[in-house]
Design a protein around this motif. Structure first.
Motif, PDB file in Angstrom:
ATOM      1  N   GLN A  21       0.811  -1.215   0.000  1.00 35.69           N
ATOM      2  CA  GLN A  21       0.000   0.000   0.000  1.00 35.69           C
ATOM      3  C   GLN A  21       0.850   1.273   0.000  1.00 35.69           C
ATOM      4  OE1 GLN A  21      -4.491   0.396   1.401  1.00 35.69           O
ATOM      5  NE2 GLN A  21      -3.105  -0.474   2.877  1.00 35.69           N
ATOM      6  N   SER A  24       0.105   4.956  -1.417  1.00 35.58           N
ATOM      7  CA  SER A  24      -1.207   4.810  -2.041  1.00 35.58           C
ATOM      8  C   SER A  24      -2.195   4.443  -0.936  1.00 35.58           C
ATOM      9  CB  SER A  24      -1.176   3.749  -3.138  1.00 35.58           C
ATOM     10  OG  SER A  24      -0.719   2.508  -2.634  1.00 35.58           O
ATOM     11  N   ASP A  94       4.437   1.032  -5.365  1.00 31.72           N
ATOM     12  CA  ASP A  94       3.233   1.308  -4.587  1.00 31.72           C
ATOM     13  C   ASP A  94       2.019   0.752  -5.323  1.00 31.72           C
ATOM     14  OD1 ASP A  94       4.256   2.785  -2.363  1.00 31.72           O
ATOM     15  OD2 ASP A  94       2.528   4.123  -2.495  1.00 31.72           O
ATOM     16  N   GLY A  95       1.223  -0.008  -4.608  1.00 29.99           N
ATOM     17  CA  GLY A  95       0.028  -0.597  -5.197  1.00 29.99           C
ATOM     18  C   GLY A  95       0.265  -1.924  -5.886  1.00 29.99           C
TER      19      GLY A  95
END
Length: 230
Positions: A21, A24, A94-95
């Motif tokens: 995560q 984000s 990220d993500g």
């Protein structure tokens, strides 16, 4: 002396599907909301009254704090956001899926450097992420560790200045783990802290003392309360 209840945010959509995560953000799931409701009730059952509240500026920590303060009967206390206690930034990852980053990219980087074994220090992990980030967003270890330490220190010092006795802070799994390791290098790395867990610290005259890490007893107390209510 200040008692600090350092909470990992409730379970989110990305937590559930195993995505990194970082900076984000996704909202809490229904199970995540239930978990932090249990946590708030657990605090209430223990009759803990908070003087101040702090969280990162991420939506998931803000959402978590709302549930914690409501169900612990601690609404309307001073509450501030601090971006320095955000989660690690994973840059261009990220993500992405946890497995892709932690079980794929990073082990390859370490292997290329001739480093064997799976257990890595936070510093090694941070520098490897910084090295492979193509977006230029990831932090160096100095930037990451520096903002985490100064963020928590400033929060505690501010609370001490107004004679607070109990404060609640909602932050993130790797950020909390990093902070504890910076304070107590002798402790094992706090890997995989549960959502809604509580890490106990005290602060006095510029010094932190680390108590129980990843305590789930408050959530269990709230869970038992809800079962009996039904």
């Amino acid at each position: 002396m200040i008692n600090i209840y350092l909470v990992r945010h409730g379970k989110t959509m990305f937590n559930t599907i195993g995505r990194a995560q970082g900076w984000s953000d996704t909202p809490l799931t229904a199970d995540g909301e239930l978990g932090v409701t249990e946590l708030g009730i657990g605090f209430k059952e223990k009759k803990i009254k908070f003087d101040r509240a702090y969280s990162s500026d991420s939506g998931r920590t803000i959402q978590t704090m709302g549930f914690v303060l409501k169900y612990s009967d601690n609404e309307n206390i001073p509450y501030k956001f601090d971006k320095r206690i955000r989660e690690w930034c994973f840059g261009s990852f990220d993500g992405g899926y946890d497995g892709e980053l932690f079980d794929g990219v990073l082990p390859r980087i370490f292997a290329e450097k001739g480093k064997s074994g799976k257990i890595r220090s936070y510093e090694e992990i941070a520098e490897a992420i910084y090295e492979v980030d193509t977006a230029g967003w990831a932090e160096t270890w100095e930037e990451l560790s520096g903002r985490i330490m100064t963020g928590f220190h400033d929060i505690a010092a501010e609370s001490e200045k107004v004679a607070a006795k109990n404060i609640v802070i909602v932050s993130h799994g790797m950020t909390i783990g990093t902070f504890i390791k910076l304070l107590r290098p002798d402790l094992p790395r706090a890997y995989g802290l549960d959502n809604g867990s509580v890490t106990h610290l005290t602060y006095e005259n510029g010094n932190f003392t680390v108590g129980e890490v990843g305590d789930m007893s408050y959530r269990k107390l709230g869970q038992n309360y809800l079962k009996h209510e039904k």
